[in-house]
Motif scaffolding. Structure first.
Motif, mmCIF file in Angstrom:
data_model
loop_
_atom_site.group_PDB
_atom_site.id
_atom_site.type_symbol
_atom_site.label_atom_id
_atom_site.label_comp_id
_atom_site.label_asym_id
_atom_site.label_seq_id
_atom_site.Cartn_x
_atom_site.Cartn_y
_atom_site.Cartn_z
ATOM 1 N N GLN A 1 0.685 -1.137 0.007
ATOM 2 C CA GLN A 1 0.001 0.038 -0.091
ATOM 3 C C GLN A 1 0.962 1.093 -0.125
ATOM 4 O OE1 GLN A 1 -3.152 -0.233 -0.198
ATOM 5 N NE2 GLN A 1 -3.881 2.108 0.144
ATOM 6 N N VAL A 2 0.536 2.079 -1.002
ATOM 7 C CA VAL A 2 1.398 3.331 -1.008
ATOM 8 C C VAL A 2 0.776 4.569 -0.452
ATOM 9 C CG1 VAL A 2 2.492 4.901 -2.545
ATOM 10 C CG2 VAL A 2 2.921 2.456 -2.960
ATOM 11 N N GLN A 3 1.525 5.106 0.264
ATOM 12 C CA GLN A 3 0.834 6.385 0.962
ATOM 13 C C GLN A 3 1.281 7.643 0.349
ATOM 14 O OE1 GLN A 3 -0.109 6.088 5.039
ATOM 15 N NE2 GLN A 3 -2.165 6.621 4.780
ATOM 16 N N LEU A 4 0.776 8.642 -0.013
ATOM 17 C CA LEU A 4 1.440 10.005 -0.388
ATOM 18 C C LEU A 4 0.942 11.117 0.709
ATOM 19 C CD1 LEU A 4 1.457 10.183 -4.261
ATOM 20 C CD2 LEU A 4 3.281 9.295 -2.544
ATOM 21 N N VAL A 5 1.804 11.600 1.667
ATOM 22 C CA VAL A 5 1.255 12.712 2.530
ATOM 23 C C VAL A 5 1.794 14.016 2.417
ATOM 24 C CG1 VAL A 5 1.095 12.961 4.930
ATOM 25 C CG2 VAL A 5 1.003 10.761 4.183
ATOM 26 N N GLU A 6 0.940 14.873 2.007
ATOM 27 C CA GLU A 6 1.490 16.290 1.801
ATOM 28 C C GLU A 6 1.433 17.017 3.118
ATOM 29 O OE1 GLU A 6 -1.222 15.574 -1.922
ATOM 30 O OE2 GLU A 6 -1.474 15.156 0.267
ATOM 31 N N SER A 7 2.147 18.176 3.022
ATOM 32 C CA SER A 7 2.187 18.882 4.337
ATOM 33 C C SER A 7 2.806 20.198 3.999
ATOM 34 C CB SER A 7 2.838 18.207 5.445
ATOM 35 O OG SER A 7 4.412 18.165 5.216
ATOM 36 N N GLY A 8 2.588 21.391 4.694
ATOM 37 C CA GLY A 8 3.313 22.588 4.534
ATOM 38 C C GLY A 8 2.348 23.616 3.862
ATOM 39 N N GLY A 9 1.108 23.274 3.664
ATOM 40 C CA GLY A 9 0.287 24.463 3.231
ATOM 41 C C GLY A 9 -0.129 25.397 4.341
ATOM 42 N N GLY A 10 -0.771 26.495 4.210
ATOM 43 C CA GLY A 10 -1.447 27.173 5.174
ATOM 44 C C GLY A 10 -1.729 28.739 4.464
ATOM 45 N N LEU A 11 -1.583 29.479 5.314
ATOM 46 C CA LEU A 11 -1.983 31.146 4.849
ATOM 47 C C LEU A 11 -0.816 31.932 4.833
ATOM 48 C CD1 LEU A 11 -4.159 33.317 4.459
ATOM 49 C CD2 LEU A 11 -4.285 33.438 6.868
ATOM 50 N N VAL A 12 -0.537 32.653 3.830
ATOM 51 C CA VAL A 12 0.398 33.445 3.383
ATOM 52 C C VAL A 12 -0.025 34.832 2.655
ATOM 53 C CG1 VAL A 12 1.016 32.578 1.186
ATOM 54 C CG2 VAL A 12 2.928 33.564 2.886
ATOM 55 N N GLN A 13 0.525 35.967 2.997
ATOM 56 C CA GLN A 13 0.405 37.234 2.242
ATOM 57 C C GLN A 13 0.629 36.904 0.931
ATOM 58 O OE1 GLN A 13 1.586 40.407 4.941
ATOM 59 N NE2 GLN A 13 -0.388 40.758 5.370
ATOM 60 N N ALA A 14 0.208 37.881 -0.178
ATOM 61 C CA ALA A 14 0.640 37.759 -1.491
ATOM 62 C C ALA A 14 2.273 38.233 -1.311
ATOM 63 C CB ALA A 14 -0.034 38.754 -2.301
ATOM 64 N N GLY A 15 2.981 37.689 -2.172
ATOM 65 C CA GLY A 15 4.384 37.936 -2.151
ATOM 66 C C GLY A 15 5.357 36.854 -1.444
ATOM 67 N N GLY A 16 4.485 36.393 -0.400
ATOM 68 C CA GLY A 16 5.325 35.467 0.251
ATOM 69 C C GLY A 16 5.578 33.978 -0.027
ATOM 70 N N SER A 17 6.013 33.019 0.740
ATOM 71 C CA SER A 17 6.416 31.913 0.261
ATOM 72 C C SER A 17 6.155 30.823 1.235
ATOM 73 C CB SER A 17 8.142 32.020 0.282
ATOM 74 O OG SER A 17 8.789 32.703 -0.375
ATOM 75 N N LEU A 18 5.896 29.631 0.487
ATOM 76 C CA LEU A 18 5.510 28.430 1.417
ATOM 77 C C LEU A 18 6.435 27.384 0.612
ATOM 78 C CD1 LEU A 18 1.589 28.504 1.783
ATOM 79 C CD2 LEU A 18 3.426 28.661 3.772
ATOM 80 N N ARG A 19 6.568 26.149 1.487
ATOM 81 C CA ARG A 19 7.185 25.116 0.817
ATOM 82 C C ARG A 19 6.203 23.839 1.362
ATOM 83 N NH1 ARG A 19 13.063 22.002 2.096
ATOM 84 N NH2 ARG A 19 11.912 21.156 3.733
ATOM 85 N N LEU A 20 5.895 23.172 0.258
ATOM 86 C CA LEU A 20 4.998 22.017 0.455
ATOM 87 C C LEU A 20 5.869 20.875 0.395
ATOM 88 C CD1 LEU A 20 2.003 22.816 -2.122
ATOM 89 C CD2 LEU A 20 2.484 23.566 0.390
#
Length: 117
Positions: A1-20
């Motif tokens: 069984q394969v699982q893919l688990v994402e993380s790192g999302g959220g709320l950020v202001q325009a021009g900002g950064s996130l890493r998923l």
């Protein structure tokens, strides 16, 4: 069984950064590529970026080229999506997927990214 688990999302202001992050567990030997997609409610799924486990070559959608960078850590079976210069139109749910150039076998549950103006 394969699982893919994402993380790192959220709320950020325009021009900002996130890493998923997307961590793969289980036997993924039939998948030589990993991709990120995004899909807003009522809209079609949109390809964002793709990377090959072997060699690390990448391709990007025009809408994110120059702003997003996809990378992988083979030892951790994890891929990343560094998102810079975020725009409100980047707001949606992001999904990672594992497969080949012909089809995707596995999908994650998604992570919400919200960019405020």
């Amino acid at each position: 069984q394969v699982q893919l688990v994402e993380s790192g999302g959220g709320l950020v202001q325009a021009g900002g950064s996130l890493r998923l992050s997307c961590a793969a567990s289980g036997r993924t030997s039939n998948s030589n590529i990993m991709s990120w997609f995004r899909q807003a409610p009522g809209k079609e799924r949109e390809f964002v970026a793709r990377i090959r486990w072997s060699g690390g070559s990448t391709i990007y959608a025009d809408s994110v080229k120059g702003r997003f960078t996809m990378s992988r850590d083979n030892a951790k079976n994890t891929v990343y999506l560094q998102m810079n210069s975020l725009k409100p139109e980047d707001t949606t749910v992001y999904y990672c997927a594992a497969g080949t150039t012909a089809t995707y076998f596995y999908w994650g549950q998604g992570t919400q990214v919200t960019v405020s103006s």
